[in-house]
Design an enzyme around this catalytic site. Sequence first.
Site, short mmCIF file in Angstrom:
data_model
loop_
_atom_site.label_atom_id
_atom_site.label_comp_id
_atom_site.label_asym_id
_atom_site.label_seq_id
_atom_site.Cartn_x
_atom_site.Cartn_y
_atom_site.Cartn_z
N ARG A 234 0.96 -1.25 0.00
CA ARG A 234 0.12 0.06 0.07
C ARG A 234 0.95 1.13 0.04
O ARG A 234 2.03 1.37 0.72
CB ARG A 234 -0.72 -0.13 1.39
CG ARG A 234 -1.99 -0.98 1.15
CD ARG A 234 -3.23 -0.44 0.08
NE ARG A 234 -4.01 -1.62 0.21
CZ ARG A 234 -4.46 -2.53 -0.62
NH1 ARG A 234 -3.21 -2.87 -1.58
NH2 ARG A 234 -5.56 -3.23 -0.75
N GLU A 263 -4.55 6.72 -6.13
CA GLU A 263 -4.24 6.05 -7.37
C GLU A 263 -5.53 6.45 -8.39
O GLU A 263 -6.53 6.33 -7.94
CB GLU A 263 -4.18 4.59 -6.92
CG GLU A 263 -2.79 4.32 -6.34
CD GLU A 263 -2.92 2.68 -6.08
OE1 GLU A 263 -1.94 2.19 -5.67
OE2 GLU A 263 -3.99 2.09 -5.92
N HIS A 285 0.36 -0.12 -10.24
CA HIS A 285 -0.47 -1.27 -9.21
C HIS A 285 -0.87 -2.41 -10.03
O HIS A 285 -1.90 -2.83 -10.13
CB HIS A 285 -1.79 -0.53 -8.67
CG HIS A 285 -2.24 -1.32 -7.52
ND1 HIS A 285 -2.65 -0.44 -6.39
CD2 HIS A 285 -2.19 -2.45 -6.95
CE1 HIS A 285 -2.73 -1.18 -5.43
NE2 HIS A 285 -2.58 -2.53 -5.83
#
Length: 318
Positions: A234, A263, A285
């Site tokens: 994270r 994000e 990600h």
Amino acid sequence: MERIVFLDHDTMGADIALRRPNVPHEWTQYGRTAPEQIIERAHGATVLIVNKVPIRAETLAQMPNLRFVAVAATGTDNVDVAACRACGIAVSNVRAYAIHTVPEHVFALMLALRRSLPAYRESVAAGAWQACGQFTLLDHPIRDLHGSTLGIVGRGAIGQAVATIAQAFGMRVLFAGRKGEAAGGPDHVPFDAVLAESDVLTLHCPLTPATRHLLGGAEFARMARRPLVINTSRGGLIDDMALVGALEGGLISGAAVDATAVEPPPDDHPFLRLAGRTDFLLTPHIGWASVEARQAVAEQVTACIEAFAAGRPINLVT
């Protein structure tokens, strides 16, 4: 008859087939859903599927029919689990789907930076190999993983899978104890000792109030071996500006990040100013996102809905 609404189906990718649950149901899906669209789109839903769409208490108060939330991820920080519990709404997540894909991504990042692959790619593109006049170009450092020390923060399934791969490479593995606490055992050592002894440090712990900014300026200053720092967990685990300062100040040898606190990151995010550096990798990600892993997520979501409808819920977090 269940009314099932998937609010952010695009997070699964167009190449993933989501099997519809074998229960009587109506199905509605949306590619993306903004917070202000949730109430309208989820109206009348008995089952919600979400990946990153936020489900908060004020939203739940306007969903009287909702009985079940299936989170298409392991992390449930986007769902107010306590509010769901208070409303009698069950919440499930998906588990253990990333135990291969995330560790593989970690080692892709690790190998790329330890062997200076981004730097060598740039050098070859610029003609440096042809200009050097010999068979090999040695302009950038190349370090083996064998014999180096890997510090792992987080001893869950993914952290342990990373350790298994590291041992196959011949790395010494240290699991970090909780920050500020003593820890014993040959491979589970105090947090500060892991900072001091690691050649590579990788984070595999959840984001909680205790782990937010786990790595900040003080921690980077204690990294005696100038390690490579990797975060595929994270974004909030690292103080972004402290990482930028550590990289620019030479406190670490490189960094690879697969998650940011927001994000996608805004245009003025400090990591984006590092985009031209060959000792820094920012991936969007995708550590979790192999085809195999996303298909496993889809299968678990369907299984969770079927189990709930049958009165035998699985993977409950409430």
